[in-house]
Design a protein around this motif. Sequence first.
Motif, short mmCIF file in Angstrom:
data_model
loop_
_atom_site.label_atom_id
_atom_site.label_comp_id
_atom_site.label_asym_id
_atom_site.label_seq_id
_atom_site.Cartn_x
_atom_site.Cartn_y
_atom_site.Cartn_z
N ALA A 1 0.86 -1.30 0.09
CA ALA A 1 -0.14 -0.01 -0.13
C ALA A 1 0.85 1.37 0.20
N LEU A 2 1.91 1.27 0.61
CA LEU A 2 2.95 2.52 0.77
C LEU A 2 3.50 2.66 -0.60
N GLU A 3 3.89 1.58 -1.18
CA GLU A 3 4.59 1.56 -2.39
C GLU A 3 3.59 2.13 -3.65
N ALA A 4 2.34 1.78 -3.53
CA ALA A 4 1.28 2.23 -4.22
C ALA A 4 1.04 3.91 -4.14
N ALA A 5 0.86 4.16 -2.76
CA ALA A 5 0.41 5.26 -2.56
C ALA A 5 1.83 6.49 -2.94
N THR A 6 3.20 6.14 -2.73
CA THR A 6 4.13 6.90 -2.99
C THR A 6 4.63 6.87 -4.61
N ARG A 7 4.09 5.80 -5.21
CA ARG A 7 4.55 5.16 -6.57
C ARG A 7 5.93 5.07 -6.66
N LEU A 8 6.54 4.45 -5.52
CA LEU A 8 8.11 4.04 -5.58
C LEU A 8 8.12 2.73 -5.09
N ASN A 9 9.13 1.99 -5.68
CA ASN A 9 9.60 0.71 -5.46
C ASN A 9 10.61 0.76 -4.04
N LEU A 10 10.05 0.47 -3.10
CA LEU A 10 10.98 0.26 -1.88
C LEU A 10 11.91 -0.59 -1.52
N PHE A 11 11.33 -1.68 -1.69
CA PHE A 11 11.88 -3.18 -1.53
C PHE A 11 12.24 -4.13 -2.59
N GLU A 12 13.32 -4.80 -2.54
CA GLU A 12 13.56 -5.97 -3.44
C GLU A 12 12.99 -7.11 -2.58
N ALA B 1 15.05 -6.41 0.99
CA ALA B 1 16.22 -5.62 1.00
C ALA B 1 15.70 -4.18 0.29
N LEU B 2 15.93 -3.18 1.05
CA LEU B 2 15.78 -1.85 0.53
C LEU B 2 16.65 -1.40 -0.90
N THR B 3 15.61 -0.99 -1.77
CA THR B 3 16.27 -0.51 -2.90
C THR B 3 16.97 0.81 -2.77
N PRO B 4 17.80 1.33 -3.70
CA PRO B 4 18.49 2.72 -3.48
C PRO B 4 17.33 3.85 -3.00
N VAL B 5 16.24 3.58 -3.84
CA VAL B 5 15.14 4.69 -3.52
C VAL B 5 14.63 4.49 -2.11
N GLY B 6 14.38 3.25 -1.50
CA GLY B 6 14.07 3.00 -0.33
C GLY B 6 14.86 3.41 0.72
N GLU B 7 16.29 3.31 0.50
CA GLU B 7 17.43 3.79 1.35
C GLU B 7 17.38 5.21 1.20
N ALA B 8 17.05 6.01 0.13
CA ALA B 8 17.00 7.39 0.40
C ALA B 8 15.86 8.05 1.28
N MET B 9 14.71 7.09 1.23
CA MET B 9 13.48 7.43 2.10
C MET B 9 13.63 7.24 3.32
N LEU B 10 14.82 6.22 3.84
CA LEU B 10 14.67 5.78 5.08
C LEU B 10 14.59 6.90 6.03
N ALA B 11 15.78 7.88 6.00
CA ALA B 11 15.86 9.03 6.73
C ALA B 11 14.84 9.66 7.18
N SER B 12 14.08 10.00 5.91
CA SER B 12 12.60 10.89 6.14
C SER B 12 11.92 10.16 7.18
#
Length: 293
Positions: free
Chosen positions: A39-50, A57-68
């Motif tokens: 649901a979170l990936e659909a809402a943000t339109r981002l692929n957060l995990f492999e 495992a976090l994708t590079p995008v997921g790594e970038a979003m982790l701090a926020s």
Amino acid sequence: MYDWNDLKAFLAVAETGSTLSAAQALRVSQTTVARRIAALEAATRLNLFERRQAGYALTPVGEAMLASAMAVRDAANRFGEAAGARSRDAGGTVSLTTMEIFAVTILPPILRDLRAAHPAIHIHLDTSDEPRDLAAGAADIAIRSSKQPSGGGLVGRRIADNPWTVYCSRDYADRHGIPHTRDELAGHPFIGGGGGVWEPYQAWLRQYGLEDSVVMRYDTASGLLAGVRAGMGLTVLPAFLADREADLIRCLPPKSEDTTGLWLLTHERLRHVPRVRTVLDFLAAELAKLGRG
């Protein structure tokens, strides 16, 4: 827009590496965690995990979003800590002033329930006949019967209409009848006094030429109420409480000019103090119920 619970699932999976471990940490099912990540990936339109056989495992995008995401969690924790501190601050003593006749009739069950709901709050009940000066700090909260409260910095609300009119006991009515007109009142004895209620009561008697009908006077409002309950005669009482007395009968309807309001008041500097706000809101809700009844 994402759901906060979806973000918590994202953080838990990022930190544990699997939906199973995240589910155990969050005390939900593994299916729920997987659904929230999707649901979170659909809402943000981002692929957060492999999705891997060994786990997530976090994708590079997921790594970038982790701090926020961690910043949002930290802010939520600070909010919870602040709310807890405010809740603890809600304890302490609150001074409440009102006429004695309200203090001995409608207030005891309300204050009992307030104590049960908020045991950290202690009430000091002041039944002085003289209105306390809230601006000077003589009391925190006042319940007053008035057409329009006066005093600098007062804030509050009108809880209910509170007309004053004539009452007798059921026993008295059985023995002497009920006067249904103002002319008939002159043939009945009145009980006077009552401390803080005497001023408006005496004005009412004077208005209708009934001052000489007073055959007994009490110094306190509770004495006045006891006298009319015992069938000694008639008396003038605020309808907000007298209509709830099973032993009393209203003799005639009040005139519009005899109607006051029941007001719940505090001073503007106190309105946001947690313990005062808690008591104000509780009293307002309970007194409003009585007003609707």
